[in-house]
Enzyme design. Structure first.
Site, short mmCIF file in Angstrom:
data_model
loop_
_atom_site.label_atom_id
_atom_site.label_comp_id
_atom_site.label_asym_id
_atom_site.label_seq_id
_atom_site.Cartn_x
_atom_site.Cartn_y
_atom_site.Cartn_z
N LYS A 95 62.06 28.38 41.89
CA LYS A 95 62.24 28.33 40.44
C LYS A 95 61.28 27.34 39.79
O LYS A 95 60.71 26.46 40.49
CB LYS A 95 63.69 27.96 40.08
CG LYS A 95 64.12 26.57 40.62
CD LYS A 95 63.86 25.44 39.70
CE LYS A 95 63.29 24.19 40.17
NZ LYS A 95 63.34 23.25 41.02
N SER A 227 59.35 30.71 54.51
CA SER A 227 59.33 30.62 53.05
C SER A 227 57.90 30.60 52.53
O SER A 227 57.00 30.09 53.18
CB SER A 227 60.05 29.33 52.63
OG SER A 227 60.13 29.24 51.23
N SER A 237 62.55 24.74 46.70
CA SER A 237 62.59 25.30 48.06
C SER A 237 63.97 25.09 48.70
O SER A 237 64.50 26.00 49.35
CB SER A 237 61.49 24.68 48.93
OG SER A 237 61.73 23.31 49.16
N ASP A 294 69.16 24.53 40.28
CA ASP A 294 68.23 25.23 41.18
C ASP A 294 68.92 26.38 41.91
O ASP A 294 68.41 27.50 41.93
CB ASP A 294 67.67 24.26 42.23
CG ASP A 294 66.67 23.27 41.64
OD1 ASP A 294 66.60 23.18 40.42
OD2 ASP A 294 65.97 22.61 42.43
N1 LIG Z 1 60.42 26.46 54.53
C1 LIG Z 1 61.55 25.76 54.70
N2 LIG Z 1 62.29 25.94 55.81
C2 LIG Z 1 63.43 25.27 55.97
N3 LIG Z 1 63.93 24.36 55.10
C3 LIG Z 1 63.22 24.13 54.00
C4 LIG Z 1 62.01 24.81 53.72
N4 LIG Z 1 61.53 24.37 52.54
C5 LIG Z 1 62.41 23.45 52.10
N5 LIG Z 1 63.43 23.30 52.96
C6 LIG Z 1 64.58 22.37 52.79
O1 LIG Z 1 64.46 21.76 51.51
C7 LIG Z 1 64.17 20.35 51.62
C8 LIG Z 1 63.18 19.93 50.54
O2 LIG Z 1 63.91 19.83 49.35
P1 LIG Z 1 63.38 19.05 48.06
O3 LIG Z 1 62.90 17.70 48.41
O4 LIG Z 1 64.43 19.14 47.03
O5 LIG Z 1 62.19 19.93 47.60
P2 LIG Z 1 62.15 21.08 46.54
O6 LIG Z 1 61.74 20.43 45.27
O7 LIG Z 1 61.12 22.04 47.02
O8 LIG Z 1 63.52 21.69 46.48
C9 LIG Z 1 63.63 20.22 53.02
O9 LIG Z 1 63.84 18.92 53.51
C10 LIG Z 1 64.47 21.24 53.79
O10 LIG Z 1 65.78 20.74 54.00
C1 LIG Z 2 65.44 16.58 39.33
C2 LIG Z 2 66.30 17.83 39.33
O1 LIG Z 2 66.75 18.05 37.99
C3 LIG Z 2 65.51 19.06 39.75
C4 LIG Z 2 64.94 18.96 41.13
O2 LIG Z 2 64.18 20.12 41.46
P1 LIG Z 2 63.38 20.17 42.83
O3 LIG Z 2 64.35 19.84 43.95
O4 LIG Z 2 62.27 19.18 42.75
O5 LIG Z 2 62.90 21.60 42.94
C5 LIG Z 2 67.50 17.59 40.25
C6 LIG Z 2 68.62 18.59 40.09
O6 LIG Z 2 68.72 19.27 39.03
O7 LIG Z 2 69.44 18.65 41.00
#
Ligand SMILES: Nc1ncnc2c1ncn2[C@@H]1O[C@H](COP(=O)(O)OP(=O)(O)O)[C@@H](O)[C@H]1O
Ligand SMILES: C[C@@](O)(CCOP(=O)(O)O)CC(=O)O
Length: 532
Positions: A95, A227, A237, A294
Site C-alpha cells: 500500500k 514478495s 510489506s 496497512d
Molecule cells: N518478503 C518478505 N518475506 C517475509 N516477511 C517479510 C517480507 N517482507 C516483509 N516481511 C515482514 O515485514 C517486516 C518489515 O516490516 P516493516 O518494517 O513494517 O516494513 P514495511 O514498511 O515494508 O511494512 C519484516 O521484518 C518481516 O517480518
Molecule cells: C507509521 C505508520 O502509520 C505506517 C507504517 O507503514 P509501513 O510499515 O512503513 O509500511 C504505522 C501504522 O499505521 O501502523
C-alpha cells in the site's frame, strides 16, 4: 461509499491515546457462521473453534466461548479419512499511505491505497504422517520447521485463552507469547542478533496465528512466501505478509466463504473483515503498535479512509471507490529502517512535548479530512488540474508536518529537493519514514522530458524507483495452485514448491503467479469490498 461507521470528516474527533494498549480483551462478535469454504473437504467441523474438541458421549461437541462458558452444539459427522488439500496460494497487496501516517497511530485519520506490488504465499499440504509445519520466508532467508504436536496447544486452547476465527483481538496475550518463546529460540540461530530480530518477530506472527486458529489435528504444511514489495520501505510489506498468513490459515480451517465472482458484497466484506482481524494480530507481533491501516487496505484493496480512536473497538473504515488513479512516482531511498522504531520516535516526542505534538497530529488529521472531503464532493473530478493542485498542496503540507515529527531522513529530503527543483510535482515520505520511500504526485502538465531527466538524476544518485498502479484488488486466492500460463500441461501449469522458489526476482514471481500487473489472470479470485 461503504462505511463501517460514519465519522465526522472535519477532523474534530477527540484524540485517543495509543500509548496504552489495553490488557488482552477479546470481543466475540455477532457474526454468524454458516459459510463454509466451498473448496475445502477436510475433517474439521468448519467453525474453526474447536476442531480438536472431543466428541462427547451424547453425540454433541463441547467448546468454550471467549468468556470461558461451555457451549453444547449438535454433533457434526466426521469423515473417517479426508483427502489431502491441494497446494494453494493467496496473495495480498502492499500500500501507499497517501495522507496520515503516524497520526493514524494516535487516533487520527489516514487515507491509503493498495498498490500492484504484492506478496504471494504458497501452502503445500503434507501427507498425514508428516506432522510438521515449515515457515519458508525465502526473501528473508528464514526457514524453520516445528513439530505440530510439540506446540503449546494446552495454553492456546485453555478455556480462558481460546480465540475463534471471528474474535476481535486487540492486543497480544503475554502468556501466549511466553508459551511460544521456547519455540522461537532456535529460529535463525546462526545469524547476527540484529538480523535475527525480524526473523523471530516473523516467526512469532506465524506461530501466534497458527496456534490461535489451528489445532493439534491441523495438517502438516509448508508455507512459502515470496514478495515483490520491498521489505521495510514503507510500502506495507509486513501487513501484506500478515494478510497472506491470516487468509491461508482461515482457508485451511474452512471458515471463509468464497471468493467467487457473484458473491454478495456484504458477504465478501465479512470475509475481508475476518482476514483483517487476524492480520492485525500478526502486525501486533511484528510491529508492537500498529494502527491497522496497512492490513485493512491490504485485505480489502482499492483505497480507504481509516480511523481508529478506540483500540478496543474496530476502526472506522470507509471504502473510497472514487479514489483517483493518481500519477505517482514512488522512489526508494534504499535506507533501511524499522516501522517499530519510527513509531516509537513519535511516541517519545509526544511524551516530551505533548501539546505541540498533539497539534501537529491534529493538523495531519485536517490534511487527510480535507482530501477526503474533496473526494466525496458529488462533482469530484479526480483528473482536473484543480483537484491535483489541492491534493498536491496537501501532500506538501503533510510532509512538512512529518518532518516536524522527526521521521524524515536526509535521503528523503534529497528526493524532495530534486523533485522541487525540477518543479514536476509534490513530494512526501510515505509509510513510517526514517528512510524507506517517498511518493511524488506528478503535475498533469509536467513535461515528459523533464520527468525523465529527474528519473535519471535520481538513478544516478542511487535511488530506486517503483512502477506501480494504485487501487488494485485486496486479498486473492488461487485454489488449487494451477494457472493457465500458456503451458502444455493438461489442465494448466501446477505451481509447486520448487517452481515458486526458483522464480527469479520480482519479474520471475510476476511471470509465474503474479496478479499485480495481470489483474484478470485466470484462476485468481478476489473478495471485493462493497463499492457503494
Ligand atoms: N518478503 C518478505 N518475506 C517475509 N516477511 C517479510 C517480507 N517482507 C516483509 N516481511 C515482514 O515485514 C517486516 C518489515 O516490516 P516493516 O518494517 O513494517 O516494513 P514495511 O514498511 O515494508 O511494512 C519484516 O521484518 C518481516 O517480518
Ligand atoms: C507509521 C505508520 O502509520 C505506517 C507504517 O507503514 P509501513 O510499515 O512503513 O509500511 C504505522 C501504522 O499505521 O501502523
Amino acid at each position: 461509499m461503504s462505511t463501517a461507521t460514519v465519522p465526522p470528516l472535519n477532523g474534530s474527533v477527540g484524540a485517543s491515546s495509543s500509548q496504552r494498549r489495553p490488557v488482552a480483551r477479546f470481543l466475540q462478535d455477532e457474526i454468524q457462521d454458516g459459510h463454509l469454504h466451498p473448496y475445502m473437504n477436510g475433517h474439521s467441523n468448519g467453525n474453526g473453534a474447536d476442531s480438536d474438541s472431543q466428541l462427547s458421549d451424547s453425540g454433541s461437541t463441547t467448546s468454550s466461548t471467549a468468556n470461558g462458558s461451555r457451549l453444547r452444539r449438535p454433533a457434526m459427522s466426521r469423515k473417517a479419512s479426508s483427502p489431502m488439500a491441494p497446494t494453494f496460494m493467496v496473495s495480498a497487496p502492499g500500500k501507499v499511505i497517501v495522507y496520515g501516517e503516524h497520526a493514524v497511530v494516535h487516533g487520527k485519520a489516514a487515507m491509503a491505497a493498495a498498490i500492484s506490488l504484492r506478496s504471494y504465499l504458497l501452502v503445500t499440504t503434507l501427507s498425514k504422517s508428516q506432522r510438521t509445519i515449515t515457515l519458508n520466508f525465502r526473501d528473508l532467508g528464514l526457514k524453520h520447521t516445528w513439530d505440530i504436536d510439540a506446540l503449546p496447544w494446552d495454553v492456546f486452547h485453555r478455556a480462558d485463552k481460546k480465540k475463534f476465527y471471528y474474535s476481535l483481538v486487540t492486543s497480544l496475550d503475554d502468556e501466549l507469547v511466553e508459551a511460544l518463546e521456547p519455540h522461537l529460540k532456535d529460529v535463525s540461530i546462526d545469524i547476527p542478533e540484529e538480523q535475527r530480530k525480524p526473523h523471530v518477530r516473523s516467526a512469532l506472527a506465524f506461530l501466534y496465528l497458527f496456534c490461535s486458529l489451528g489445532s493439534p489435528q491441523s495438517p502438516g504444511a509448508i508455507y512459502t512466501l515470496r514478495s515483490t514489495i520491498p521489505t521495510g520501505a514503507g510500502l506495507g510489506s509486513s501487513a501484506s505478509v500478515c494478510v497472506c498468513l491470516s487468509s491461508a490459515l482461515l482457508l485451511q480451517i474452512r471458515t471463509l466463504a468464497g471468493p467467487h465472482p457473484d458473491q454478495p458484497p456484504d458477504e465478501a466484506e465479512t470475509q475481508i473483515e475476518r482476514i483483517n482481524r487476524w492480520a492485525f494480530v500478526g502486525e501486533l507481533c511484528i510491529h508492537g503498535n500498529p494502527s491497522g491501516v496497512d492490513n485493512t487496505v491490504s485485505a480489502g484493496g482499492k483505497a480507504v479512509f481509516f480511523k481508529r480512536t478506540d483500540y478496543e473497538k474496530p476502526p472506522t473504515v470507509i471504502s473510497l471507490p472514487t479514489f483517483p488513479e493518481l500519477p505517482l512516482l514512488i522512489v526508494d531511498t534504499q535506507q533501511t529502517r524499522s516501522t517499530a522504531t519510527e513509531v516509537a520516535k513519535v511516541l517519545s516526542l509526544k511524551k516530551a512535548h505533548p501539546v505541540v505534538t498533539e497539534s501537529i497530529l491534529d493538523s495531519i488529521d485536517q490534511v487527510t479530512c480535507s482530501a477526503c472531503q474533496l473526494i466525496e464532493t458529488p462533482d469530484f473530478d479526480g483528473t482536473s488540474d484543480e483537484t491535483m493542485s489541492h491534493f498536491g498542496t496537501l501532500i506538501r503540507l503533510n510532509h512538512g508536518l512529518l518532518v516536524s515529527l522527526g521521521v524524515s531522513h536526509p535521503r528523503l529530503e534529497r528526493i524532495r529537493e530534486l523533485v522541487d527543483y525540477a518543479d514536476v510535482g509534490w513530494t512526501k515520505l510515505t509509510g513510517a519514514g526514517g528512510g524507506g520511500c517517498a511518493m511524488t504526485l506528478l503535475r498533469p502538465d509536467a513535461k515528459p522530458e523533464v520527468i525523465q531527466e529527474l528519473k535519471d538524476k535520481l538513478a544516478s544518485e542511487g535511488f530506486n524507483k517503483y512502477e506501480t498502479t494504485l487501487g488494485g484488488d485486496g486479498i486473492g486466492v488461487l485454489y488449487p495452485a494451477v494457472l493457465r500460463n500458456g503451458s502444455d500441461e493438461e489442465g494448466g501449469e501446477e505451481i509447486d514448491q520448487q517452481k515458486f522458489e526458483e522464480a527469479e526476482g520480482h519479474i520471475g514471481i510476476e511471470q509465474l503467479v503474479g496478479v499485480g500487473f495481470h489483474e484478470k489472470r485466470e484462476g485468481w479470485k478476489f473478495w471485493k469490498r462493497a463499492a457503494a
